[in-house]
Design an enzyme around this catalytic site. Structure first.
Site, mmCIF file in Angstrom:
data_model
loop_
_atom_site.group_PDB
_atom_site.id
_atom_site.type_symbol
_atom_site.label_atom_id
_atom_site.label_comp_id
_atom_site.label_asym_id
_atom_site.label_seq_id
_atom_site.Cartn_x
_atom_site.Cartn_y
_atom_site.Cartn_z
ATOM 1 N N GLY A 1 0.708 -1.372 -0.105
ATOM 2 C CA GLY A 1 0.053 0.079 -0.065
ATOM 3 C C GLY A 1 1.037 1.157 0.079
ATOM 4 O O GLY A 1 1.948 1.265 0.314
ATOM 5 N N CYS A 2 0.115 2.225 -0.360
ATOM 6 C CA CYS A 2 1.071 3.646 -0.473
ATOM 7 C C CYS A 2 1.405 4.215 0.844
ATOM 8 O O CYS A 2 2.683 4.489 1.222
ATOM 9 C CB CYS A 2 0.134 4.806 -1.103
ATOM 10 S SG CYS A 2 -1.496 5.138 -0.353
#
Length: 329
Positions: free
Chosen positions: A115-116
């Site tokens: 995920g970012c």
């Protein structure tokens, strides 16, 4: 012969960004489903089983369904969703995670994109846990701000529609208020921490880019390390990396200088600074007299935080130049 790629969900934000990064590649053939058959399970299954790599730009349930459709053992998968982030048999798609991890991705049949938010947090914390500077039992927190594009189509439409009729007037919106954000399991799994950090994410009124921050009480850590110790460990961990850079002492000093009328404000730390690139920039700010540090990461949430990472992993899995189709800031 060009490698054949199918982006399942190419019309979504991540899919469109991946397609853009692959547009000029002559070593890849990106195939698409007939729009008239987009909801035809047989048509999807046919494509999923006919390519070298399938990239699943889908909601979690859709990604799991797509994986279940793949019966051809030669098909390799990259999943940018949350569905398989900590699943057994899946390689975590952060090549810079640790020595040898790049080779793990290169040989994997199944790769899950980070995920970012977790990309920034793991990049900052994992090397420090590995170096023994942060103990696994440490109580950490992580917060920051991301562009609204990270929330998908619904949030993009809400922020971009004309106000006040259908959109929102929010300039800044905290979320994840249940303290059960979907990125937390991977933050624990790939940093070596024993407990999840307290995570307080937010979105701002801009489309793209993010800053991720993990404050650290140096005085509470065994051995009371200095900021230079943290910076040295990060610099050693990412020495020679093309996409991950650690700010130097000089850069930190320049950023930390106060300017007239805005004492203590950073002059140039901008969440949008790396937009359009696959770069990840790490910073260590500290007040040694107080025994406190602020670990910060800047990245494009749609670049190194999503689509850029998928392309980087794709290149590794196919034995191609890791940086093909990607740009540095």
């Amino acid at each position: 012969m060009a490698h054949k790629i199918f982006i399942d969900g190419e019309a979504g934000t991540t899919g469109l960004q991946i397609r853009q990064r692959l547009a000029d590649r002559r070593d890849l053939e990106v195939v698409s489903i007939d729009p008239a058959r987009r909801k035809d399970a047989d048509a999807r299954a046919e494509l999923l089983n006919s390519v070298d790599v399938a990239i699943l730009c889908l909601p979690d349930d859709g990604a799991r369904e797509a994986v279940s459709m793949i019966v051809n053992p030669q098909v390799r998968v990259i999943d940018p969703s949350t569905a398989h982030r900590t699943a057994a048999g899946w390689a975590f798609g952060f090549p810079e995670l640790a020595p040898g991890h790049r080779e793990t991705i290169a040989t994997a049949k199944r790769v899950t994109n980070p995920g970012c938010w977790s990309t920034g947090f793991i990049a900052l914390v994992a090397p420090l846990v590995r170096a023994g500077l942060i103990p696994p039992e440490a109580a950490l927190s992580v917060h920051g701000v991301s562009g609204y594009s990270g929330g998908g189509r619904g949030l993009i439409e809400e922020f971009e529609q004309a106000r006040p009729a259908a959109g929102t007037a929010d300039a800044f919106r905290p979320y994840g208020l249940t303290l059960a954000h979907k990125h937390l399991p991977e933050m624990v799994a790939y940093t070596g921490l024993a407990h999840p950090p307290i995570f307080s994410p937010a979105v701002g009124r801009y489309a793209q880019g993010m800053i991720v921050e993990a404050p650290v009480a140096l005085w509470a850590l065994p051995g009371r390390p200095k900021a230079d110790d943290l910076r040295a460990a990060l610099s050693e961990a990412y020495a020679g990396e093309r996409f991950v850079q650690v700010a130097t002492d000089l850069e930190i000093a320049q950023l930390s200088q106060a300017r007239a009328g805005a004492a203590g404000y950073v002059q140039a730390l901008d969440p949008e600074a790396l937009n359009g690139s696959n770069s990840l920039r790490l910073y260590v700010f500290a007040d040694e007299s107080q025994g406190q540090a602020r670990l910060m990461a800047v990245l494009d949430n749609l670049g190194k935080g999503a689509s850029g990472a998928a392309v980087q992993n794709l290149n590794l899995m196919l034995g191609l130049d890791e940086a093909a189709g990607l740009s540095l800031a």
